[in-house]
Design an enzyme around this catalytic site. Sequence first.
Site, PDB file in Angstrom:
ATOM      1  N   THR A  25       0.799  -1.229   0.000  1.00  0.00           N
ATOM      2  CA  THR A  25       0.000   0.000   0.000  1.00  0.00           C
ATOM      3  C   THR A  25       0.836   1.286   0.000  1.00  0.00           C
ATOM      4  O   THR A  25       0.349   2.344   0.387  1.00  0.00           O
ATOM      5  CB  THR A  25      -0.950   0.012   1.213  1.00  0.00           C
ATOM      6  OG1 THR A  25      -0.163  -0.017   2.415  1.00  0.00           O
ATOM      7  CG2 THR A  25      -1.881  -1.187   1.192  1.00  0.00           C
ATOM      8  N   ASP A  64       0.177  -4.969   3.253  1.00  0.00           N
ATOM      9  CA  ASP A  64       1.499  -4.534   3.694  1.00  0.00           C
ATOM     10  C   ASP A  64       1.548  -3.015   3.730  1.00  0.00           C
ATOM     11  O   ASP A  64       1.328  -2.358   2.710  1.00  0.00           O
ATOM     12  CB  ASP A  64       2.562  -5.078   2.727  1.00  0.00           C
ATOM     13  CG  ASP A  64       3.955  -4.593   3.087  1.00  0.00           C
ATOM     14  OD1 ASP A  64       4.447  -4.980   4.161  1.00  0.00           O
ATOM     15  OD2 ASP A  64       4.535  -3.832   2.300  1.00  0.00           O
ATOM     16  N   TYR A  69       5.345   4.791   4.621  1.00  0.00           N
ATOM     17  CA  TYR A  69       4.542   4.891   3.386  1.00  0.00           C
ATOM     18  C   TYR A  69       3.610   6.102   3.446  1.00  0.00           C
ATOM     19  O   TYR A  69       2.423   6.004   3.149  1.00  0.00           O
ATOM     20  CB  TYR A  69       3.713   3.622   3.174  1.00  0.00           C
ATOM     21  CG  TYR A  69       4.521   2.367   2.903  1.00  0.00           C
ATOM     22  CD1 TYR A  69       5.896   2.411   2.708  1.00  0.00           C
ATOM     23  CD2 TYR A  69       3.893   1.121   2.856  1.00  0.00           C
ATOM     24  CE1 TYR A  69       6.630   1.258   2.475  1.00  0.00           C
ATOM     25  CE2 TYR A  69       4.629  -0.037   2.613  1.00  0.00           C
ATOM     26  CZ  TYR A  69       5.984   0.040   2.429  1.00  0.00           C
ATOM     27  OH  TYR A  69       6.698  -1.108   2.203  1.00  0.00           O
TER      28      TYR A  69
END
Length: 269
Positions: A25, A64, A69
Amino acid sequence: MSSLHHLHRPLGNSGLQVSPLGLGTVKIGRDQGVKYPNGFTIPDDASVRQLLAQARDLGINLLDTAPAYGNSETRLGPLLRGQRQDWVIVSKVGEEFDNGLSSFDFSPAHTRYSVERSLQRLETDYIDMLLVHSDGNDVDILQNSGIYQTLLALKQEGKIRGFGLSGKTVAGGLLALEQGDCAMVTYNLNEQAELPVLDYAAEHGKAILIKKALASGHACLAPGADPIRASFELIFAHPAVSSAIIGTINAKHLSSNVAMAAEVIQALR
């Protein structure tokens, strides 16, 4: 429509069953400092909700994410409301990402802070697998920062179900598995240096997650060969592999990857 529902496999000895492909992601959280060949636009909530529903329909149950991120965790929390039991969530600790730059902190205090923050962002009481987001100094981090001791304590408290390392070296991967539950390794048509980590995991019942499964640069293939098929044939031929993480936000790519993975895994049986 091909699906992975009937092809779930153990995540090492964690007691969890995961789909052979997991959804990465990073692209829902950040578009700076990412190493993809093509530019992309971060999708809106409706698109991500649709992508998650599609992944679930295709039999994917592994997600994930990571603090590094961007706002991936923060977005996933609300989008997964009412679905927590349907997903196995992998997140990370150690790397932070702010204003386009990464920084690293592997101290026990930051580790605990980071995990508590991830739990809040993801709106959950536990994370299924928590990985150390290595800066490349794998062995030094595991031996000298106190991070693994902190993760063990968090596991005993029930805040994480398992822990390991997303590393860059064979020595780090082996150490991570000796003392933990999981290693996330790079393993693809171009890079197979971490194969000894997979072999160790197979012998000891530990979990392996594959990153960069579909690395670009398939020039090593014979003309006319399908790079996705060849990648999956390599990865899923190894008995240690629990799941390969595919970081796509493209619905067509997701369903074709699932169809190919299902075909390859059934052929290997």
